[in-house]
Scaffold this motif. Sequence first.
Motif, mmCIF file in Angstrom:
data_model
loop_
_atom_site.group_PDB
_atom_site.id
_atom_site.type_symbol
_atom_site.label_atom_id
_atom_site.label_comp_id
_atom_site.label_asym_id
_atom_site.label_seq_id
_atom_site.Cartn_x
_atom_site.Cartn_y
_atom_site.Cartn_z
ATOM 1 N N ARG A 68 -7.047 2.548 0.053
ATOM 2 C CA ARG A 68 -6.673 2.402 -1.363
ATOM 3 C C ARG A 68 -6.958 3.685 -2.131
ATOM 4 N NH1 ARG A 68 -8.312 -2.902 -4.590
ATOM 5 N NH2 ARG A 68 -6.462 -3.544 -3.399
ATOM 6 N N VAL A 70 -6.759 5.038 -6.273
ATOM 7 C CA VAL A 70 -6.599 4.593 -7.656
ATOM 8 C C VAL A 70 -6.601 5.826 -8.552
ATOM 9 C CG1 VAL A 70 -7.388 2.998 -9.425
ATOM 10 C CG2 VAL A 70 -7.938 2.540 -7.019
ATOM 11 N N THR A 81 -2.806 1.813 -8.966
ATOM 12 C CA THR A 81 -3.431 1.502 -7.675
ATOM 13 C C THR A 81 -2.386 1.560 -6.578
ATOM 14 O OG1 THR A 81 -5.083 0.082 -8.720
ATOM 15 C CG2 THR A 81 -4.727 -0.212 -6.360
ATOM 16 N N HIS A 184 -11.017 7.002 -5.831
ATOM 17 C CA HIS A 184 -10.690 6.959 -7.252
ATOM 18 C C HIS A 184 -10.564 8.390 -7.781
ATOM 19 C CE1 HIS A 184 -11.954 2.653 -7.435
ATOM 20 N NE2 HIS A 184 -12.796 3.052 -6.493
#
Length: 391
Positions: A68, A70, A81, A184
Amino acid sequence: MRADVLVVGAGLAGLWTAAELARRGHDVVLADRRTRLDASVRTTGIFVRRTLEDFDLPPEHLGPPVRRMVLYPPSHRHPVTLDSPHDEFRVGDMAPLYLTLAARAAVAGVRLELGTRYLGRRGGTHLLDGQGGPLEVRATFAVGADGARSAVARELGLDRNRELLVGAEEVYAVPPREVVPAFHCVLDPRLAPGYLAWVLDDGRHAHVGVAGYADRYPRGLRDALRDFAASAPGLDGVPRPDDAGRVERRGGLIPVGGLLRRIAAPDGLLVGDAAGAVSPLTAGGLDPCLRLSAHAADVLDQALRAGDRRLLARYDGAALRARFRGRLTMRRGLSLVRTPAAASAGVALLRTPPGRAAARRILFGHGSFPDPRPARGTAAAATLATPGAPG
């Protein structure tokens, strides 16, 4: 002391190049000014999927996979996301990873000289200052793996990095909790002028960092990192830096001008940060580092076996640089973001279908760096004879 190749700098690029050459039967000396390779780690150590697929990295020193990413505006609200069906990133525990790669290099026959500073050269002799005093190495070739401000590049008359960022990062152990490992990234010119702030939490460690142009930090880089860490996204359930047990603190220069054009001369070549081999966007720095190191080992091996210095012309930075113009253009665009409003507008574009598609291509694609080496044992190997030929 005599050697076929003197490699200066025992980071990832230097270790990989030295070991590859030694495995092919060449006499290699590897010098580094540090007395311990597990000290003064500078890189975040993010390995992308393409690297993990193509290079033999010790799995015991790699963190859990991350799928993932973000992307945040300065407000941290309404992030974008992106989830991948693949394991896209793993963070290396770089201190023990360096020690393992050094042990592999020693087994291959590399002579490792720690606590040794490169001073320059006099004629065909390279001058070093070692723990036991002055050291002279007569080497056929020198390899500069000595960082963004390479002394070897200066001695060989090669290009040197001109566009540099400063970066700082702190690493914390994170408590066990239910979390989706994620990378992130925050676009905020107040915290990371011209670049990014980041949190990478893989469930084992949290890496919290900022990077940008030094002259755009009115209060200094460390203050910017402290401000960001106090409210950084992606750290739910993690004690903030003042309370957390810090595992490591890192920092250093980041060359972001792209691969340098002139990275080889008849007497040697550059790899890693010395060559500007950093992806112009995030999360790809170690992939070009390793690919360029593998290419360097191929070219040096050929030149040593043929006894022909002219073969180093095949190590052509200008030809490789032309293969990732798109990323360089995006990097320049990022350097122009100077206000929170502009950063917010940029993240808003990434929320659109075309923006999301472009972000996925860049962040989850296999294009962090062109593979400079043709497949062995095929007709493609002939293309190495022509500088600039596609690899």
